[in-house]
Design a protein around this motif. Structure first.
Motif, short mmCIF file in Angstrom:
data_model
loop_
_atom_site.label_atom_id
_atom_site.label_comp_id
_atom_site.label_asym_id
_atom_site.label_seq_id
_atom_site.Cartn_x
_atom_site.Cartn_y
_atom_site.Cartn_z
N GLN A 1 0.27 -11.67 6.62
CA GLN A 1 -0.72 -12.02 6.31
C GLN A 1 -1.52 -10.48 7.25
OE1 GLN A 1 -2.69 -12.85 3.85
NE2 GLN A 1 -4.04 -11.81 4.21
N ALA A 2 -0.75 -10.36 8.26
CA ALA A 2 -1.41 -9.90 9.34
C ALA A 2 -1.54 -8.74 8.25
CB ALA A 2 -0.61 -10.01 10.18
N ASN B 1 -2.10 -7.20 5.81
CA ASN B 1 -2.57 -7.61 5.05
C ASN B 1 -4.26 -7.20 5.82
OD1 ASN B 1 -1.36 -6.96 2.29
ND2 ASN B 1 -1.56 -9.89 2.12
N ASN B 2 -4.78 -7.76 6.80
CA ASN B 2 -5.52 -7.94 7.79
C ASN B 2 -5.76 -6.43 8.09
OD1 ASN B 2 -5.91 -10.72 6.65
ND2 ASN B 2 -4.71 -11.25 9.27
N GLN B 3 -5.10 -5.73 8.68
CA GLN B 3 -4.75 -3.96 9.08
C GLN B 3 -5.06 -3.74 8.41
OE1 GLN B 3 -4.54 -3.75 12.02
NE2 GLN B 3 -4.49 -1.57 12.75
N ASP C 1 -7.09 -4.17 5.52
CA ASP C 1 -8.25 -4.12 5.24
C ASP C 1 -9.56 -4.19 6.60
OD1 ASP C 1 -7.65 -5.79 2.82
OD2 ASP C 1 -7.68 -7.51 3.00
N LEU C 2 -8.57 -4.09 7.20
CA LEU C 2 -9.81 -3.43 8.77
C LEU C 2 -9.84 -1.99 8.44
CD1 LEU C 2 -8.36 -6.16 11.36
CD2 LEU C 2 -10.65 -6.11 10.01
#
Length: 167
Positions: free
Chosen positions: A156-157, A159-161, A163-164
């Protein structure tokens, strides 16, 4: 106890040593590829389900394992992403801080498998009970669920990266 160790096949000691090395590596900060993030949780879940199947080979044992896997996964998800995990997009790697959790999970799965194997080999009466099958299958399932949840949370990290990042 000495007899148990004497009758343990050599490959079990080699596996144990390899798992210790693998577990110790998890206690240190490291950068790992997507493949590496996926392999360990899947391998440990595989060892776990193999432990259930080889000991009990029944649908009920596998069902208990699966239900407990989902429960372990759900509980682990409540604790969130391991702190400090980052995805480094330029290198396509995950930075994962060291943690004792994977080492503990690896050892717990190994020792569960070893102890159950010994109990089955010496044909303890308890190993024929439904309660034993349920407890062992539940332990394997919960540990696997925690392991898989950790792996998915690390992923998930990424995807978070992504997305940011600005478009």
């Amino acid at each position: 106890m000495i007899d148990i160790i004497k009758h343990t096949p050599l490959w079990v000691f080699a596996l144990f040593a390899g798992l210790i090395v693998l577990g110790v590596k998890q206690t240190r900060a490291r950068e790992v590829t997507l493949r590496s993030v996926c392999v360990l949780p899947v391998a440990m879940a595989g060892l776990s389900v193999f432990g259930v199947y080889s000991a009990f080979s029944g649908v009920i044992a596998l069902a208990v394992w699966f239900v407990c896997l989902v429960l372990g996964w759900g509980v682990a998800r409540q604790f969130g992403l391991p702190k400090g995990v980052r995805y480094i997009n330029e290198q396509h790697v995950f930075h994962i801080p060291g943690s004792k959790v994977p080492f503990i999970l690896i050892m717990a799965i190994f020792f569960t498998k070893y102890c159950v194997g010994v109990m089955l080999a010496i044909q303890l009466a308890v190993t024929q009970s439904t309660e034993f099958m349920v407890i062992v299958s539940a332990i394997y399932g919960i540990l696997s669920g925690i392991f898989l949840a950790r792996g998915l949370q690390i992923l998930q990290a990424r995807n978070n990266q992504i997305d940011l990042q600005p478009a």
